[in-house]
Enzyme design. Structure first.
Site, mmCIF file in Angstrom:
data_model
loop_
_atom_site.group_PDB
_atom_site.id
_atom_site.type_symbol
_atom_site.label_atom_id
_atom_site.label_comp_id
_atom_site.label_asym_id
_atom_site.label_seq_id
_atom_site.Cartn_x
_atom_site.Cartn_y
_atom_site.Cartn_z
ATOM 1 N N ASP A 46 0.833 -1.198 0.000
ATOM 2 C CA ASP A 46 0.000 0.000 0.000
ATOM 3 C C ASP A 46 0.868 1.248 0.000
ATOM 4 O OD1 ASP A 46 -2.360 -1.433 0.035
ATOM 5 O OD2 ASP A 46 -2.522 -1.430 2.214
ATOM 6 N N TYR A 74 6.198 -8.391 8.619
ATOM 7 C CA TYR A 74 5.904 -6.965 8.752
ATOM 8 C C TYR A 74 6.140 -6.486 10.185
ATOM 9 C CZ TYR A 74 3.193 -7.647 4.433
ATOM 10 O OH TYR A 74 2.807 -7.956 3.145
ATOM 11 N N ASP A 88 -6.813 1.934 7.584
ATOM 12 C CA ASP A 88 -5.480 2.463 7.882
ATOM 13 C C ASP A 88 -5.562 3.972 8.056
ATOM 14 O OD1 ASP A 88 -5.491 3.624 5.334
ATOM 15 O OD2 ASP A 88 -4.207 2.095 4.448
ATOM 16 N N ARG A 192 -3.797 -4.473 7.521
ATOM 17 C CA ARG A 192 -4.799 -3.504 7.998
ATOM 18 C C ARG A 192 -6.119 -4.191 8.340
ATOM 19 N NH1 ARG A 192 -6.867 -0.721 2.625
ATOM 20 N NH2 ARG A 192 -5.739 -1.930 1.079
#
Length: 305
Positions: A46, A74, A88, A192
């Site tokens: 993203d 992550y 988000d 997210r």
């Protein structure tokens, strides 16, 4: 800009993607840096997210579809107490929890909720995502105000850990909780969406405020270069090294390498009959193909010579 050769070599470029860039933006930049149109990426990030984005140049673009299926890692920050339209920090806040609901959240409650989101689970991706619903991107349907549902999909979250839990406040002084988390997961997992579902389970709502991808398969941040660094010196991981890092390696003798090159489906040793891609090399160390075992014989997935 330094060039080791005039021709861009076949291989992977591991980029440390900056925030604010789409994955397509990075590909466009790399086409200019590498002076070739043959650039693609293995798995999107993203715009808000930073970190490892694997690009393939020239023949290595054939590897990308197989690399995209590998495990990812992550580091991120989840804010409990606010819900956003995008799940988000880039989306508009749609709900803010009552202070009492936020103040009631304990570390034990967080750990219990995270346990429910670990392992093999079903996940509904964010509506503002690139998932196609009847041929139309989900984010476009959401932007057009459509009322629609995205089917849940199976994913695997191998590890979901909280490293820090701290009190914070919104700009208007409402209490929230920021969780610093790390996640190891299968391809197709939306971090997210994990933040959204964690907040929903705790009764506070939640969204992702920061995300950094630290690993894609075997490729980690320590191999990544910023776009600025790559503009100064293009660093390409040779295609053979890239394949060896990501897949089991099968070295052939001259005779069998020639047979494979002529389209003969070779018998595969039992150790490679796993159903996963295998990188095949000739005696000179050249990557010949990616193959998989079908009925005990090598079926080509991608050919490089």
């Amino acid at each position: 800009m330094k060039r080791s050769t005039e021709t861009t070599p076949d291989g992977l470029v591991i980029v440390d993607k900056p925030s604010g860039f789409t994955s397509h933006d990075v590909v466009a930049k790399m086409r200019g840096i590498a002076r070739t149109r043959r650039v693609g990426h293995a798995g999107t990030l993203d715009p808000m997210a930073t970190g490892v984005l694997v690009l393939g140049v020239e023949k290595a673009t054939k590897l990308l579809g197989h690399l995209a299926l590998t495990e990812k890692e992550y580091l991120g920050t989840v804010r409990l107490g606010q819900t956003t339209v995008t799940d988000d920090a880039e989306g508009e806040v749609t709900a803010t929890a009552e202070p009492s609901a936020v103040e009631a959240v304990t570390r034990a409650a967080v750990d219990t909720a995270i346990a429910k989101l670990t392992g093999e689970i079903m996940q509904v991706p964010s509506k503002v995502s690139a998932i196609k619903i009847d041929g139309v991107r989900s984010y476009k349907r959401a932007r057009d105000g459509e009322d629609f549902e995205i089917p849940a999909r199976p994913i695997t979250v191998s590890s979901f850990q909280v490293h820090d839990m701290r009190q914070a406040h919104t700009e208007d002084g409402r209490p929230v909780i920021d969780l610093v988390v790390s996640v190891v997961c299968s391809s197709g997992t939306y971090i997210r969406a994990l933040a959204r579902d964690l907040g929903a389970d705790l009764g506070t709502g939640g969204h992702l405020t920061a995300l950094r991808r630290t690993r894609v398969g075997p490729y980690k941040l320590d191999r990544a270069r910023t776009l600025e660094q790559l503009q100064q010196e293009l660093t390409v991981m040779p295609i053979g090294d890239a394949a060896t890092a990501a897949f089991p390696r099968w070295d052939l003798d001259t005779r069998r390498a020639k047979l494979l090159g002529n389209g003969v489906r070779l018998e595969m040793p039992d150790e490679y009959a796993t159903g996963s891609p295998v990188a095949v090399f000739d005696p000179h160390g050249r990557l010949l193909a990616l193959v998989e075992s079908k009925g005990g014989k090598a079926k080509a997935l991608a050919v490089f010579v």
